[in-house]
Write a protein that holds these residues in place. Structure first.
Motif, PDB file in Angstrom:
ATOM      1  N   ALA A   1       0.837  -1.210   0.000  1.00 28.76           N
ATOM      2  CA  ALA A   1       0.000   0.000   0.000  1.00 28.76           C
ATOM      3  C   ALA A   1       0.867   1.253   0.000  1.00 28.76           C
ATOM      4  CB  ALA A   1      -0.937  -0.007   1.204  1.00 28.76           C
ATOM      5  N   ARG A   2       1.977   1.230   0.754  1.00 31.12           N
ATOM      6  CA  ARG A   2       2.867   2.387   0.786  1.00 31.12           C
ATOM      7  C   ARG A   2       3.511   2.624  -0.577  1.00 31.12           C
ATOM      8  NH1 ARG A   2       6.463   1.588   6.157  1.00 31.12           N
ATOM      9  NH2 ARG A   2       7.622   3.338   5.212  1.00 31.12           N
ATOM     10  N   LEU A   3       3.894   1.540  -1.248  1.00 30.80           N
ATOM     11  CA  LEU A   3       4.468   1.670  -2.587  1.00 30.80           C
ATOM     12  C   LEU A   3       3.450   2.254  -3.565  1.00 30.80           C
ATOM     13  CD1 LEU A   3       6.430  -1.697  -2.728  1.00 30.80           C
ATOM     14  CD2 LEU A   3       7.450   0.583  -2.926  1.00 30.80           C
ATOM     15  N   ILE A   4       2.222   1.777  -3.490  1.00 26.96           N
ATOM     16  CA  ILE A   4       1.177   2.245  -4.397  1.00 26.96           C
ATOM     17  C   ILE A   4       0.867   3.719  -4.146  1.00 26.96           C
ATOM     18  CG2 ILE A   4      -1.313   2.064  -4.826  1.00 26.96           C
ATOM     19  CD1 ILE A   4      -1.015  -0.930  -4.880  1.00 26.96           C
ATOM     20  N   GLU A   5       0.759   4.109  -2.877  1.00 28.19           N
ATOM     21  CA  GLU A   5       0.494   5.511  -2.561  1.00 28.19           C
ATOM     22  C   GLU A   5       1.654   6.402  -3.001  1.00 28.19           C
ATOM     23  OE1 GLU A   5      -0.681   6.052   1.525  1.00 28.19           O
ATOM     24  OE2 GLU A   5      -1.978   4.280   1.445  1.00 28.19           O
ATOM     25  N   GLY A   6       2.876   5.924  -2.768  1.00 34.96           N
ATOM     26  CA  GLY A   6       4.038   6.695  -3.189  1.00 34.96           C
ATOM     27  C   GLY A   6       4.081   6.887  -4.690  1.00 34.96           C
ATOM     28  N   ALA A   7       3.815   5.806  -5.429  1.00 37.71           N
ATOM     29  CA  ALA A   7       3.812   5.893  -6.894  1.00 37.71           C
ATOM     30  C   ALA A   7       2.719   6.821  -7.390  1.00 37.71           C
ATOM     31  CB  ALA A   7       3.632   4.503  -7.497  1.00 37.71           C
ATOM     32  N   MET A   8       1.559   6.790  -6.754  1.00 40.94           N
ATOM     33  CA  MET A   8       0.467   7.673  -7.145  1.00 40.94           C
ATOM     34  C   MET A   8       0.881   9.134  -7.002  1.00 40.94           C
ATOM     35  SD  MET A   8      -3.364   7.784  -5.537  1.00 40.94           S
ATOM     36  CE  MET A   8      -4.478   9.169  -5.831  1.00 40.94           C
ATOM     37  N   ASN A   9       1.508   9.476  -5.881  1.00 46.28           N
ATOM     38  CA  ASN A   9       1.957  10.849  -5.663  1.00 46.28           C
ATOM     39  C   ASN A   9       2.982  11.277  -6.706  1.00 46.28           C
ATOM     40  OD1 ASN A   9       0.359  11.009  -3.345  1.00 46.28           O
ATOM     41  ND2 ASN A   9       2.024  10.393  -1.994  1.00 46.28           N
ATOM     42  N   LEU A  10       3.953  10.398  -6.987  1.00 47.22           N
ATOM     43  CA  LEU A  10       5.035  10.740  -7.911  1.00 47.22           C
ATOM     44  C   LEU A  10       4.538  10.883  -9.344  1.00 47.22           C
ATOM     45  CD1 LEU A  10       7.801   8.414  -6.457  1.00 47.22           C
ATOM     46  CD2 LEU A  10       7.825  10.911  -6.451  1.00 47.22           C
ATOM     47  N   VAL A  11       3.690   9.955  -9.777  1.00 43.87           N
ATOM     48  CA  VAL A  11       3.164  10.027 -11.142  1.00 43.87           C
ATOM     49  C   VAL A  11       2.300  11.269 -11.303  1.00 43.87           C
ATOM     50  CG1 VAL A  11       1.661   8.919 -12.841  1.00 43.87           C
ATOM     51  CG2 VAL A  11       3.306   7.549 -11.563  1.00 43.87           C
ATOM     52  N   ALA A  12       1.539  11.614 -10.269  1.00 46.85           N
ATOM     53  CA  ALA A  12       0.709  12.823 -10.330  1.00 46.85           C
ATOM     54  C   ALA A  12       1.567  14.068 -10.533  1.00 46.85           C
ATOM     55  CB  ALA A  12      -0.113  12.962  -9.049  1.00 46.85           C
ATOM     56  N   GLN A  13       2.787  14.061  -9.989  1.00 46.74           N
ATOM     57  CA  GLN A  13       3.662  15.226 -10.107  1.00 46.74           C
ATOM     58  C   GLN A  13       4.506  15.202 -11.383  1.00 46.74           C
ATOM     59  OE1 GLN A  13       6.051  15.705  -6.499  1.00 46.74           O
ATOM     60  NE2 GLN A  13       4.441  14.747  -5.319  1.00 46.74           N
ATOM     61  N   ASN A  14       5.051  14.017 -11.704  1.00 50.00           N
ATOM     62  CA  ASN A  14       6.091  13.938 -12.737  1.00 50.00           C
ATOM     63  C   ASN A  14       5.731  13.116 -13.963  1.00 50.00           C
ATOM     64  OD1 ASN A  14       7.761  15.301 -10.822  1.00 50.00           O
ATOM     65  ND2 ASN A  14       8.191  13.343  -9.841  1.00 50.00           N
ATOM     66  N   GLY A  15       4.667  12.317 -13.889  1.00 43.85           N
ATOM     67  CA  GLY A  15       4.334  11.433 -14.995  1.00 43.85           C
ATOM     68  C   GLY A  15       4.979  10.069 -14.821  1.00 43.85           C
ATOM     69  N   PRO A  16       4.461   9.036 -15.506  1.00 43.99           N
ATOM     70  CA  PRO A  16       4.966   7.670 -15.309  1.00 43.99           C
ATOM     71  C   PRO A  16       6.386   7.458 -15.815  1.00 43.99           C
ATOM     72  CG  PRO A  16       3.342   7.742 -17.086  1.00 43.99           C
ATOM     73  CD  PRO A  16       3.328   9.093 -16.434  1.00 43.99           C
ATOM     74  N   ILE A  17       6.764   8.086 -16.909  1.00 40.25           N
ATOM     75  CA  ILE A  17       8.090   7.856 -17.491  1.00 40.25           C
ATOM     76  C   ILE A  17       9.190   8.370 -16.572  1.00 40.25           C
ATOM     77  CG2 ILE A  17       9.605   8.404 -19.434  1.00 40.25           C
ATOM     78  CD1 ILE A  17       7.171   8.460 -21.226  1.00 40.25           C
ATOM     79  N   ALA A  18       8.947   9.475 -15.918  1.00 44.29           N
ATOM     80  CA  ALA A  18       9.959  10.095 -15.051  1.00 44.29           C
ATOM     81  C   ALA A  18       9.985   9.505 -13.648  1.00 44.29           C
ATOM     82  CB  ALA A  18       9.723  11.598 -14.971  1.00 44.29           C
ATOM     83  N   THR A  19       9.140   8.518 -13.368  1.00 45.58           N
ATOM     84  CA  THR A  19       9.083   7.915 -12.039  1.00 45.58           C
ATOM     85  C   THR A  19       9.985   6.683 -11.994  1.00 45.58           C
ATOM     86  OG1 THR A  19       6.829   8.714 -11.666  1.00 45.58           O
ATOM     87  CG2 THR A  19       7.575   6.865 -10.316  1.00 45.58           C
ATOM     88  N   SER A  20      11.046   6.740 -11.208  1.00 49.13           N
ATOM     89  CA  SER A  20      12.031   5.653 -11.135  1.00 49.13           C
ATOM     90  C   SER A  20      11.842   4.845  -9.858  1.00 49.13           C
ATOM     91  CB  SER A  20      13.445   6.227 -11.156  1.00 49.13           C
ATOM     92  OG  SER A  20      13.697   6.956  -9.961  1.00 49.13           O
TER      93      SER A  20
END
Length: 210
Positions: A3-22
């Protein structure tokens, strides 16, 4: 941890987009180890897909009960569009994730591909919508929804933008202009976000970041 990984990814993609999320970005945001990441996901793309599926299904399960309060497919389409846009405005992280992910980059086994065609097909059967290829109808609906989310998140949209978008979808489906506007501006119940799902868990953070 998942759940923490999913929430973290949601925040990052919302800011930077999926391609820029490492992977490094995700484990830093979620405050977990690289080993923990690989326990649940094999790559950032699979994590983003999991977030997209979980979010899209939660959104439909949140909205569809209100949609199904009417048997009229015209009302159903307008209700779904307005509620989805209002939810994106209420929850900017969610809206940002959807906008960054883009249409039609949604996983194939999610509920939007079941519920929305249901109402489109019903409208065509009742001759309230013009008969068209379902892919074209989905592109019309999904394209206006995604564009609408971008507009709302820009902060430049008028207060009645969800209603304008809903009326536009209805007219694109062949509904008379007067009927489309009357339906799109009809009284609408508010969504109640509760429980322990991804949307509810990230709503407080989304509001705090405004």
């Amino acid at each position: 941890m998942r759940a923490r990984l999913i929430e973290g990814a949601m925040n990052l993609v919302a800011q930077n987009g999926p391609i820029a999320t490492s992977i490094d970005d995700v484990i830093s945001e979620a405050q977990v180890s690289r080993g923990t990441f690989y326990k649940y996901f094999d790559a950032p793309a699979s994590l983003v897909e999991a977030v997209a599926k979980e979010l899209s299904n939660e959104i439909l399960l949140l909205i569809d009960p209100l949609v199904q309060q009417s048997e009229d497919p015209v009302v159903r389409m307008a209700t779904g569009m307005r509620l989805a846009l209002r939810l994106s405005l209420q929850h900017p992280i969610l809206g940002g994730f959807i906008a960054r992910l883009g249409w039609p980059n949604l996983p194939p086994d999610q509920l939007m591909l079941e519920f929305v065609p249901r109402d489109l097909e019903l409208g065509m059967q009742q001759e309230k919508f013009v008969r068209m290829d379902m892919r074209a109808a989905m592109n019309l609906t999904g394209g206006i929804l995604m564009g609408g989310i971008h507009t709302l998140l820009s902060g430049m949209a008028p207060q009645d933008f969800p209603e304008q978008a809903a009326a536009t979808v209805l007219m694109g489906l062949g509904v008379d202009r007067t009927i489309a506007k009357n339906v799109a501006y009809a009284k609408l119940k508010s969504l109640k976000i509760d429980g322990d799902g991804l949307i509810a868990r990230t709503l407080t953070k989304s509001i705090a970041n405004r």
